[in-house]
Design a protein around this motif. Structure first.
Motif, PDB file in Angstrom:
ATOM      1  N   LEU A  78       0.745  -1.161   0.169  1.00 24.97           N
ATOM      2  CA  LEU A  78      -0.253  -0.199   0.062  1.00 24.97           C
ATOM      3  C   LEU A  78       0.953   1.221   0.027  1.00 24.97           C
ATOM      4  CD1 LEU A  78      -2.731   1.315   0.416  1.00 24.97           C
ATOM      5  CD2 LEU A  78      -2.478   1.008   2.854  1.00 24.97           C
ATOM      6  N   VAL A  79       0.456   2.124  -0.894  1.00 21.17           N
ATOM      7  CA  VAL A  79       1.255   3.233  -0.950  1.00 21.17           C
ATOM      8  C   VAL A  79       0.550   4.465  -1.371  1.00 21.17           C
ATOM      9  CG1 VAL A  79       1.859   2.868  -3.546  1.00 21.17           C
ATOM     10  CG2 VAL A  79       3.406   4.505  -2.024  1.00 21.17           C
ATOM     11  N   GLN A  80       0.713   5.711  -0.871  1.00 23.45           N
ATOM     12  CA  GLN A  80       0.066   6.697  -1.418  1.00 23.45           C
ATOM     13  C   GLN A  80       0.290   7.344  -2.609  1.00 23.45           C
ATOM     14  OE1 GLN A  80       0.773   9.845   1.877  1.00 23.45           O
ATOM     15  NE2 GLN A  80      -0.864   9.040   2.743  1.00 23.45           N
ATOM     16  N   ALA A  81      -0.437   8.165  -3.128  1.00 19.26           N
ATOM     17  CA  ALA A  81      -0.313   8.665  -4.806  1.00 19.26           C
ATOM     18  C   ALA A  81       0.827   9.465  -4.732  1.00 19.26           C
ATOM     19  CB  ALA A  81      -1.624   9.403  -5.116  1.00 19.26           C
ATOM     20  N   GLY A  82       1.515   9.299  -5.706  1.00 19.76           N
ATOM     21  CA  GLY A  82       3.073  10.102  -5.712  1.00 19.76           C
ATOM     22  C   GLY A  82       4.096   9.108  -5.322  1.00 19.76           C
ATOM     23  N   GLY A  83       3.903   8.129  -4.612  1.00 14.93           N
ATOM     24  CA  GLY A  83       4.867   7.388  -4.090  1.00 14.93           C
ATOM     25  C   GLY A  83       5.605   6.376  -4.933  1.00 14.93           C
ATOM     26  N   SER A  84       6.302   5.616  -4.404  1.00 12.56           N
ATOM     27  CA  SER A  84       7.062   4.648  -5.255  1.00 12.56           C
ATOM     28  C   SER A  84       7.047   3.226  -4.588  1.00 12.56           C
ATOM     29  CB  SER A  84       8.596   5.029  -5.467  1.00 12.56           C
ATOM     30  OG  SER A  84       8.634   6.248  -6.180  1.00 12.56           O
ATOM     31  N   LEU A  85       7.124   2.058  -5.538  1.00 13.87           N
ATOM     32  CA  LEU A  85       7.529   0.703  -5.129  1.00 13.87           C
ATOM     33  C   LEU A  85       8.463   0.314  -6.163  1.00 13.87           C
ATOM     34  CD1 LEU A  85       3.980  -0.471  -4.144  1.00 13.87           C
ATOM     35  CD2 LEU A  85       5.750  -0.183  -2.639  1.00 13.87           C
ATOM     36  N   ARG A  86       9.097  -0.971  -5.663  1.00 10.80           N
ATOM     37  CA  ARG A  86       9.801  -1.580  -6.743  1.00 10.80           C
ATOM     38  C   ARG A  86       9.339  -3.105  -6.575  1.00 10.80           C
ATOM     39  NH1 ARG A  86      16.033  -3.085  -7.307  1.00 10.80           N
ATOM     40  NH2 ARG A  86      15.994  -4.353  -5.466  1.00 10.80           N
ATOM     41  N   LEU A  87       8.806  -3.835  -7.725  1.00  6.90           N
ATOM     42  CA  LEU A  87       8.605  -5.031  -7.609  1.00  6.90           C
ATOM     43  C   LEU A  87       9.595  -5.872  -8.028  1.00  6.90           C
ATOM     44  CD1 LEU A  87       4.971  -4.788  -9.081  1.00  6.90           C
ATOM     45  CD2 LEU A  87       5.618  -4.477  -6.859  1.00  6.90           C
ATOM     46  N   SER A  88       9.894  -7.228  -7.532  1.00  3.96           N
ATOM     47  CA  SER A  88      10.710  -8.106  -7.974  1.00  3.96           C
ATOM     48  C   SER A  88      10.193  -9.388  -8.239  1.00  3.96           C
ATOM     49  CB  SER A  88      11.688  -8.204  -6.630  1.00  3.96           C
ATOM     50  OG  SER A  88      12.308  -7.349  -6.294  1.00  3.96           O
ATOM     51  N   CYS A  89      10.732 -10.027  -9.164  1.00  2.00           N
ATOM     52  CA  CYS A  89      10.303 -11.440  -9.855  1.00  2.00           C
ATOM     53  C   CYS A  89      11.538 -12.261  -9.779  1.00  2.00           C
ATOM     54  CB  CYS A  89       9.436 -11.226 -10.908  1.00  2.00           C
ATOM     55  SG  CYS A  89       9.034 -12.846 -11.707  1.00  2.00           S
ATOM     56  N   ALA A  90      11.660 -13.239  -9.013  1.00  2.00           N
ATOM     57  CA  ALA A  90      12.616 -14.296  -8.995  1.00  2.00           C
ATOM     58  C   ALA A  90      12.332 -15.463  -9.767  1.00  2.00           C
ATOM     59  CB  ALA A  90      13.185 -14.741  -7.493  1.00  2.00           C
ATOM     60  N   VAL A  91      13.194 -16.038 -10.552  1.00  3.73           N
ATOM     61  CA  VAL A  91      12.681 -16.984 -11.549  1.00  3.73           C
ATOM     62  C   VAL A  91      13.709 -18.298 -11.168  1.00  3.73           C
ATOM     63  CG1 VAL A  91      12.517 -17.885 -13.917  1.00  3.73           C
ATOM     64  CG2 VAL A  91      11.950 -15.534 -13.421  1.00  3.73           C
ATOM     65  N   SER A  92      13.203 -19.375 -11.056  1.00  3.79           N
ATOM     66  CA  SER A  92      13.769 -20.562 -10.798  1.00  3.79           C
ATOM     67  C   SER A  92      13.493 -21.682 -11.538  1.00  3.79           C
ATOM     68  CB  SER A  92      13.747 -20.857  -9.498  1.00  3.79           C
ATOM     69  OG  SER A  92      12.561 -21.223  -8.913  1.00  3.79           O
ATOM     70  N   GLY A  93      14.315 -22.697 -12.102  1.00  5.42           N
ATOM     71  CA  GLY A  93      13.727 -23.835 -12.722  1.00  5.42           C
ATOM     72  C   GLY A  93      13.736 -23.905 -14.141  1.00  5.42           C
ATOM     73  N   ARG A  94      14.429 -22.705 -14.922  1.00  3.66           N
ATOM     74  CA  ARG A  94      14.540 -22.594 -16.209  1.00  3.66           C
ATOM     75  C   ARG A  94      15.843 -21.751 -16.644  1.00  3.66           C
ATOM     76  NH1 ARG A  94      10.241 -19.372 -19.638  1.00  3.66           N
ATOM     77  NH2 ARG A  94      12.153 -19.590 -21.083  1.00  3.66           N
ATOM     78  N   THR A  95      16.072 -21.692 -17.730  1.00  2.00           N
ATOM     79  CA  THR A  95      17.291 -20.733 -18.130  1.00  2.00           C
ATOM     80  C   THR A  95      16.354 -19.388 -18.296  1.00  2.00           C
ATOM     81  OG1 THR A  95      18.227 -22.445 -19.612  1.00  2.00           O
ATOM     82  CG2 THR A  95      18.741 -20.303 -20.139  1.00  2.00           C
ATOM     83  N   PHE A  96      16.993 -18.294 -17.519  1.00  6.95           N
ATOM     84  CA  PHE A  96      16.633 -17.157 -17.434  1.00  6.95           C
ATOM     85  C   PHE A  96      17.040 -16.033 -18.290  1.00  6.95           C
ATOM     86  CE2 PHE A  96      14.623 -13.682 -15.187  1.00  6.95           C
ATOM     87  CZ  PHE A  96      15.629 -12.552 -15.160  1.00  6.95           C
ATOM     88  N   SER A  97      18.298 -16.248 -18.628  1.00  7.49           N
ATOM     89  CA  SER A  97      19.048 -14.878 -19.192  1.00  7.49           C
ATOM     90  C   SER A  97      18.421 -14.860 -20.709  1.00  7.49           C
ATOM     91  CB  SER A  97      20.511 -14.836 -19.403  1.00  7.49           C
ATOM     92  OG  SER A  97      20.917 -16.000 -19.727  1.00  7.49           O
ATOM     93  N   SER A  98      18.283 -15.955 -21.412  1.00  5.81           N
ATOM     94  CA  SER A  98      17.818 -15.764 -22.984  1.00  5.81           C
ATOM     95  C   SER A  98      16.461 -15.326 -23.168  1.00  5.81           C
ATOM     96  CB  SER A  98      18.322 -17.120 -23.603  1.00  5.81           C
ATOM     97  OG  SER A  98      17.606 -18.147 -23.104  1.00  5.81           O
ATOM     98  N   ASN A  99      15.426 -15.442 -22.306  1.00  3.42           N
ATOM     99  CA  ASN A  99      14.227 -15.027 -22.501  1.00  3.42           C
ATOM    100  C   ASN A  99      13.893 -13.951 -22.113  1.00  3.42           C
ATOM    101  OD1 ASN A  99      14.758 -18.355 -22.037  1.00  3.42           O
ATOM    102  ND2 ASN A  99      12.749 -18.103 -23.303  1.00  3.42           N
ATOM    103  N   ASN A 100      12.658 -13.450 -22.818  1.00  6.06           N
ATOM    104  CA  ASN A 100      11.917 -12.068 -22.386  1.00  6.06           C
ATOM    105  C   ASN A 100      11.216 -12.257 -21.151  1.00  6.06           C
ATOM    106  OD1 ASN A 100      10.218 -13.791 -24.067  1.00  6.06           O
ATOM    107  ND2 ASN A 100       8.965 -11.916 -24.542  1.00  6.06           N
ATOM    108  N   MET A 101      11.216 -11.020 -20.566  1.00  4.52           N
ATOM    109  CA  MET A 101      10.215 -11.205 -19.405  1.00  4.52           C
ATOM    110  C   MET A 101       9.110 -10.266 -19.399  1.00  4.52           C
ATOM    111  SD  MET A 101      11.417 -13.641 -17.402  1.00  4.52           S
ATOM    112  CE  MET A 101      10.692 -13.022 -15.858  1.00  4.52           C
ATOM    113  N   GLY A 102       8.102 -10.200 -18.636  1.00  4.05           N
ATOM    114  CA  GLY A 102       7.363  -9.056 -18.894  1.00  4.05           C
ATOM    115  C   GLY A 102       6.586  -8.925 -17.602  1.00  4.05           C
ATOM    116  N   TRP A 103       5.869  -7.820 -17.266  1.00  6.08           N
ATOM    117  CA  TRP A 103       4.773  -7.554 -16.187  1.00  6.08           C
ATOM    118  C   TRP A 103       3.580  -7.118 -16.738  1.00  6.08           C
ATOM    119  CZ3 TRP A 103       5.866  -8.188 -11.036  1.00  6.08           C
ATOM    120  CH2 TRP A 103       7.152  -8.205 -10.721  1.00  6.08           C
ATOM    121  N   PHE A 104       2.456  -7.661 -16.129  1.00  3.09           N
ATOM    122  CA  PHE A 104       1.180  -7.549 -16.408  1.00  3.09           C
ATOM    123  C   PHE A 104       0.393  -7.098 -15.422  1.00  3.09           C
ATOM    124  CE2 PHE A 104       1.036  -8.810 -21.033  1.00  3.09           C
ATOM    125  CZ  PHE A 104       1.893  -9.615 -20.968  1.00  3.09           C
ATOM    126  N   ARG A 105      -0.766  -6.801 -15.403  1.00  4.86           N
ATOM    127  CA  ARG A 105      -1.516  -6.067 -14.246  1.00  4.86           C
ATOM    128  C   ARG A 105      -2.937  -6.245 -14.343  1.00  4.86           C
ATOM    129  NH1 ARG A 105      -0.620   0.521 -13.912  1.00  4.86           N
ATOM    130  NH2 ARG A 105      -1.867   0.871 -15.667  1.00  4.86           N
TER     131      ARG A 105
END
Length: 125
Positions: free
Chosen positions: A11-38
């Motif tokens: 929860l954050v007030q309008a005008g504030g900031s957040l940083r989301l993280s997504c840790a990946v395991s179980g597959r090759t990570f570096s070669s594949n594109n990644m995305g965020w959806f909501r």
């Protein structure tokens, strides 16, 4: 088994900031594109940001977040990030991380074959 685990929502007030993280395991990570959806209540899932594989040289953003959000990746940590600044109440949604099939940037959900469980972001006015 491939796993994507998001963190950093809250929860954050309008005008504030957040940083989301997504840790990946179980597959090759570096070669594949990644995305965020909501997905906000009562609405369809929508594209937010994407980054290409390897160096992450190419990125793409939804018009609604361009200039406020930044996607990045750390291949050594097998993690993708979404830095969200100047948050607005309309950014309130569950944010999902996704791992793509290819190396190039994609804004289309069907080109992502692995998804995280989502993290809630709530922006109060």
């Amino acid at each position: 088994q491939v796993q994507l685990v998001e963190s950093g929502g809250g929860l954050v007030q309008a005008g504030g900031s957040l940083r989301l993280s997504c840790a990946v395991s179980g597959r090759t990570f570096s070669s594949n594109n990644m995305g965020w959806f909501r997905q906000a209540p009562g609405k369809e899932r929508e594209f937010v940001a994407a980054i290409s594989g390897w160096s992450g040289r190419s990125t793409a953003y939804a018009d609604s977040v361009k200039g406020r959000f930044t996607i990045s990746r750390d291949n050594a940590k097998e993690t993708v990030y979404l830095q969200m600044n100047r948050l607005k109440p309309e950014d309130t949604a569950v944010y999902y991380c996704a791992a793509g099939r290819y190396g190039s940037v994609s804004t289309m959900p069907y080109e992502y074959n692995y998804w995280g469980q989502g993290t809630q972001v709530t922006v109060s006015s």
